[in-house]
Design a protein around this motif. Structure first.
Motif, mmCIF file in Angstrom:
data_model
loop_
_atom_site.group_PDB
_atom_site.id
_atom_site.type_symbol
_atom_site.label_atom_id
_atom_site.label_comp_id
_atom_site.label_asym_id
_atom_site.label_seq_id
_atom_site.Cartn_x
_atom_site.Cartn_y
_atom_site.Cartn_z
ATOM 1 N N GLY A 178 0.914 -1.154 -0.149
ATOM 2 C CA GLY A 178 -0.055 -0.019 -0.045
ATOM 3 C C GLY A 178 0.886 1.135 -0.165
ATOM 4 O O GLY A 178 0.669 2.091 -0.777
ATOM 5 N N ALA A 179 1.941 1.242 0.906
ATOM 6 C CA ALA A 179 2.868 2.376 0.973
ATOM 7 C C ALA A 179 3.532 2.700 -0.525
ATOM 8 O O ALA A 179 3.529 3.808 -1.058
ATOM 9 N N ASN A 180 3.823 1.544 -1.146
ATOM 10 C CA ASN A 180 4.550 1.451 -2.234
ATOM 11 C C ASN A 180 3.577 2.066 -3.414
ATOM 12 O O ASN A 180 4.102 3.070 -4.249
ATOM 13 N N LEU A 181 2.613 1.565 -3.529
ATOM 14 C CA LEU A 181 1.635 2.139 -4.397
ATOM 15 C C LEU A 181 1.092 3.553 -4.286
ATOM 16 O O LEU A 181 1.132 4.217 -5.194
ATOM 17 N N PHE A 182 1.304 4.308 -2.925
ATOM 18 C CA PHE A 182 0.985 5.455 -2.835
ATOM 19 C C PHE A 182 2.106 6.603 -3.336
ATOM 20 O O PHE A 182 1.883 7.324 -3.907
ATOM 21 N N LEU A 183 3.230 5.628 -3.018
ATOM 22 C CA LEU A 183 4.351 6.565 -3.634
ATOM 23 C C LEU A 183 4.491 6.828 -5.081
ATOM 24 O O LEU A 183 4.790 7.801 -5.729
ATOM 25 N N ILE A 184 4.184 5.386 -5.716
ATOM 26 C CA ILE A 184 4.123 5.432 -7.384
ATOM 27 C C ILE A 184 3.260 6.320 -7.808
ATOM 28 O O ILE A 184 3.220 6.768 -8.878
ATOM 29 N N THR A 185 2.031 6.196 -7.211
ATOM 30 C CA THR A 185 0.699 6.990 -7.594
ATOM 31 C C THR A 185 1.468 8.522 -7.747
ATOM 32 O O THR A 185 0.697 9.263 -8.593
ATOM 33 N N LEU A 186 2.133 9.077 -6.920
ATOM 34 C CA LEU A 186 2.570 10.469 -7.022
ATOM 35 C C LEU A 186 3.147 10.845 -8.149
ATOM 36 O O LEU A 186 3.086 11.879 -8.605
ATOM 37 N N ALA A 187 3.651 10.020 -8.734
ATOM 38 C CA ALA A 187 4.447 10.340 -10.060
ATOM 39 C C ALA A 187 3.625 10.176 -11.386
ATOM 40 O O ALA A 187 3.999 10.718 -12.458
ATOM 41 N N TYR A 188 2.208 9.644 -11.048
ATOM 42 C CA TYR A 188 1.427 9.688 -12.264
ATOM 43 C C TYR A 188 1.005 11.003 -12.805
ATOM 44 O O TYR A 188 0.908 11.945 -11.949
ATOM 45 N N LYS A 189 1.075 10.842 -14.311
ATOM 46 C CA LYS A 189 0.746 12.311 -14.970
ATOM 47 C C LYS A 189 -0.309 11.836 -16.178
ATOM 48 O O LYS A 189 0.239 10.961 -16.925
ATOM 49 N N PRO A 190 -1.447 12.283 -16.133
ATOM 50 C CA PRO A 190 -2.518 11.801 -17.068
ATOM 51 C C PRO A 190 -1.463 12.193 -18.666
ATOM 52 O O PRO A 190 -1.067 13.270 -18.976
ATOM 53 N N LYS A 191 -1.657 11.188 -19.290
ATOM 54 C CA LYS A 191 -1.075 11.086 -20.783
ATOM 55 C C LYS A 191 0.401 11.521 -20.638
ATOM 56 O O LYS A 191 1.076 12.042 -21.585
ATOM 57 N N GLY A 192 1.172 11.241 -19.667
ATOM 58 C CA GLY A 192 2.470 11.339 -19.641
ATOM 59 C C GLY A 192 3.114 10.660 -20.055
ATOM 60 O O GLY A 192 2.839 9.484 -20.917
ATOM 61 N N VAL A 193 4.569 10.973 -20.384
ATOM 62 C CA VAL A 193 5.653 9.798 -21.228
ATOM 63 C C VAL A 193 6.720 9.482 -20.085
ATOM 64 O O VAL A 193 6.912 9.991 -19.095
ATOM 65 N N VAL A 194 7.340 8.665 -20.794
ATOM 66 C CA VAL A 194 8.428 7.913 -19.800
ATOM 67 C C VAL A 194 9.528 9.032 -19.367
ATOM 68 O O VAL A 194 9.902 9.539 -20.641
#
Lengths: 497, 109, 122
Positions: free
Chosen positions: C42-58
């Motif tokens: 859960g903690a890891n998923l929370f951290l990775i969610t912070l990096a999400y950007k709609p229609k973002g690229v690598v």
């Protein structure tokens, strides 16, 4: 030379891996671990003060050529101040604490080498890994980096507990791991909230962002992150409700292992405590929180220590209770009190190690640690008895020993900051500490020897006596000349508050 | 029953409460010392509340003092709460987490 | 359409709560350990969610991208690096806990937490 700064972390870790590979080659393990352990305390002494940027990634503002080539929305904003890589800071505080930590590590390894006929490479691995990880925590300016090394330190601590031969070691280790697996991810979630707010996990960047008004210090997300990180902190150092498990793990390890375990807790306390002070010092209620938990820790631990009957458990509770003094120093939050708390932490690291090793001798001799079954050991071991007695004086704060100097500073700072209640409680608790110590000293050494008590082998290894003597000399030297370290500490705190 | 008798009786009760261990002078006297320590330190530390409100502090100290003295011996209860069982430890850990987070989150808003 | 980031955040909160429930209320040690790994994930998923950007690229700058376009469209790379480290740490901690659980099972012949992790003084 600033290149020595990362070596303080790298050398213990490489030594750990090397010794694990060498496991089984008895004399080679002994020689290698002895040489590396004796060289380690020299590195902090030889290294210059300064910063070390990993990969050379200094902040853009320090790198003029690169900064001018970048677009203006990077070069003219706070982005140019961000720390891109991991940064290590090495100053007077780190120098003193790391020197004594490595010295303690050396003594623990020295005792282990002499005590056991067959040296275990894996045990050396654990000690070096633990030393390297708390060193990284103390040096690092990056709260996520601290979290990672904190988890490594916890795993190494569990390994050190498992390497003793106490019957209950697996059960205690399991409890510690289960509680730790709740505390650790909670801490990580708190760090995640900070990362989401600031976009950086560097403590300097976060505190700059708070100071410059980039983030609202009473926004719910910031407060939530404080709650979670504070919870992680009380877990990592063993303030209530974690004081029972922390004292249990101290009492299950070997004497030299317990000495290392409590030293790790002290260093973790200082590094996370300083990080919390730097990030959240703008919150109005943070001092109240720290004082509340420290007081609970002191009161509950000391009363539990009074009514326990297991020798090692009593010292474990005393060690946890003494951490409350550090917490009070941090909680009062003035320059003098934080300096005193840092000094008290250093003293506690040494004194508690002395007591664990000194009373550990009793366990080796009699195979029991129940104080009701002990007695009369002063006849056979007067030297150790006297050294342990002086160590107990140092813990209780009897002049001219080091515990007296730091506790006096703490009490003065409490009075100056208009907290006379805290000064009274500190004096009261140190009296009760003294009483507890006298109780265990009396029942182990002075009481008539019970008839059924058999002393298994009367010869104590010379390495143990030598280690106790070295720790005692440090206590006396720091007690007579506290300015050796206090000056550096107050310079460090001056830059902080 | 006057307060002196109550304290006197509670001291006598220690021997029953400490049944598990061997009863020695040391055990009983250290239990009494622990009892006095806990009462005095809790009362002194509650003076810290004067920073919030003085009248409230006076009331709390009076109430707390009465409560602590009438509930002697406290230490056997405290010891029972702080044993090594995982379930009890876990209970207090989660309780602390819950209280901490809710106080920090709602206390300031 | 549901916001992916919000869904992931709620999901990570549920992971942590379910994990806490399992770690507190279930008696079997292996089940407690599964709960613990839920909290970690859960903690890891929370951290990775912070990096999400709609229609973002690598976040890798390729030769045919303009820097301005890259800066506005790339995802934030730091949380990825952090989560990678924390997954490794979580896995090794889990291995240690499972190893201790094995030893405890051999010693007691049971996996009940209230039996083997109760008060040792009783």
């Amino acid at each position: 030379m600033n290149d020595l700064i990362p070596l303080m972390v790298i050398i213990p870790i490489i030594a750990a891996i090397l010794l694990n590979v060498l496991h089984g080659k008895n004399s080679l393990v002994k020689i290698v671990s002895f040489i590396i352990a004796i060289c380690l305390p020299l590195i902090p002494l030889l290294s210059n003060y300064g910063l070390h940027y990993f990969g050379g990634h200094s902040p853009l503002i320090d790198n003029g050529d690169l900064l001018n080539s970048l677009p203006s929305f990077i070069s003219n904003t706070n982005l140019s101040n961000l720390h891109i890589g991991i940064t290590y800071y090495f100053g007077g505080l780190q120098k003193a604490i790391l020197f004594f930590l490595f010295l303690l590590g050396f003594l623990a390894i020295f005792i282990t080498i002499n005590e056991r006929k067959r040296s275990s490479g894996s045990y050396m691995f654990l000690i070096f890994m633990a030393l390297g990880s708390v060193t990284a925590m103390l040096l690092s300016d990056d709260i996520f980096h601290m979290y990672i090394f904190f988890e490594i330190a916890i795993t190494a601590q569990v390994g050190i507990i498992l390497s003793s031969n106490d019957d209950q070691r697996y059960e205690t280790a399991m409890k510690y791991m289960i509680l730790g697996s709740i505390g650790g991810p909670i801490l990580l979630t708190g760090i995640g909230f900070l990362l989401g707010l600031v976009g950086s996990v560097n403590i300097t960047d976060i505190s700059n962002a708070v100071k410059n008004g980039l983030i609202d210090p009473i926004s719910p997300v910031f407060l939530f992150s404080f709650g979670l990180i504070f919870f992680g902190w009380i877990y990592s150092v063993g303030l209530p409700p974690f004081h029972t498990i922390k004292s249990a793990i101290y009492s299950k390890a070997t004497p030299s292992g317990s000495a290392i375990l409590q030293a790790l807790s002290v260093v973790i306390f200082l590094s996370f405590g300083l990080a919390i002070l730097r990030i959240y010092s703008h919150l109005p209620f943070i001092n109240g929180f720290i004082i509340f938990f420290s007081l609970c820790g002191m009161i509950l631990s000391i009363t539990m220590a009074l009514i326990e009957t297991d020798l090692r458990r009593i010292i474990g509770f005393l060690a946890v209770g003494e951490l409350g003094y550090l917490g009070l120093g941090f909680g009062i939050g003035t320059k003098l009190s934080v300096t005193a708390a840092l000094f008290q932490g250093l003293n506690e690291l040494i004194i508690t190690a002395l007591l664990f090793i000194g009373f550990g001798v009793i366990l080796q001799l009699t195979k029991t640690s129940n104080i009701n079954k002990l007695g009369g050991l002063i006849e056979s071991h007067p030297k150790i008895a006297i050294m342990v007695l002086i160590g107990g004086f140092a813990m209780a704060g009897v002049p001219p020993l080091n515990g007296f100097q730091s506790k006096l500073m703490l009490i003065q700072s409490a009075l100056n900051a208009n907290f006379p209640e805290l000064a009274i409680i500190m004096i009261l608790i140190s009296i009760v500490t003294f009483m507890t110590f006298i109780k265990i000293f009396h029942s182990a050494y002075l009481k008539p020897k019970p008839k059924d008590l058999t002393i298994e082998k009367s010869l104590v290894p010379r390495s143990t006596i030598l280690s106790i003597a070295i720790l005692l000399i440090i206590c006396i030297v720091l007690g007579l000349m506290p300015e050796l370290v206090v000056k550096d500490f107050s310079v460090f705190v001056g830059g902080l508050i | 029953m006057d307060i002196y008798t109550m304290i006197h009786n509670s001291v006598k009760n220690f021997q029953n409460k400490l049944k598990k261990d061997i009863i020695t002078n040391e055990n009983v006297s250290s239990a009494i010392a622990a009892e006095l320590t806990i009462v005095s330190t809790i009362l002194i530390s509650s003076i810290l509340l004067r920073r919030i409100n003085v009248m409230l502090t006076v009331l709390i100290i009076l109430g707390l003092g009465l409560y602590l003295i009438t509930n002697m011996p406290l230490i056997s209860k405290l010891k029972k709460e702080q044993d090594d069982s995982l379930n009890k430890m876990m209970f207090y850990v989660i309780l602390t987490l819950g209280i901490l987070v809710s106080v920090v989150y709602w206390g300031v808003l | 359409m549901i916001d992916v980031q919000l869904a992931a955040l709620l999901c990570s909160g549920c992971f942590i709560l379910v994990g806490l429930y399992a770690a507190i209320f279930l008696d079997n040690i292996i089940k407690k350990i599964i709960g613990i790994s839920f909290i970690e994930e859960g903690a890891n998923l929370f951290l990775i969610t912070l990096a999400y950007k709609p229609k973002g690229v690598v976040p890798i700058l390729l030769p045919n991208m303009s820097p301005d376009w890259f800066i506005t469209n790339s995802a934030y790379p730091l949380p990825h690096a952090l989560v990678l480290t924390s997954v490794v740490i979580g896995a090794s901690t889990l291995a240690v806990i499972l190893a201790i659980a094995m030893v405890l099972y051999k010693k007691h012949g049971s996996l009940s937490a209230s039996e083997i992790l109760g008060d040792s003084n009783e």
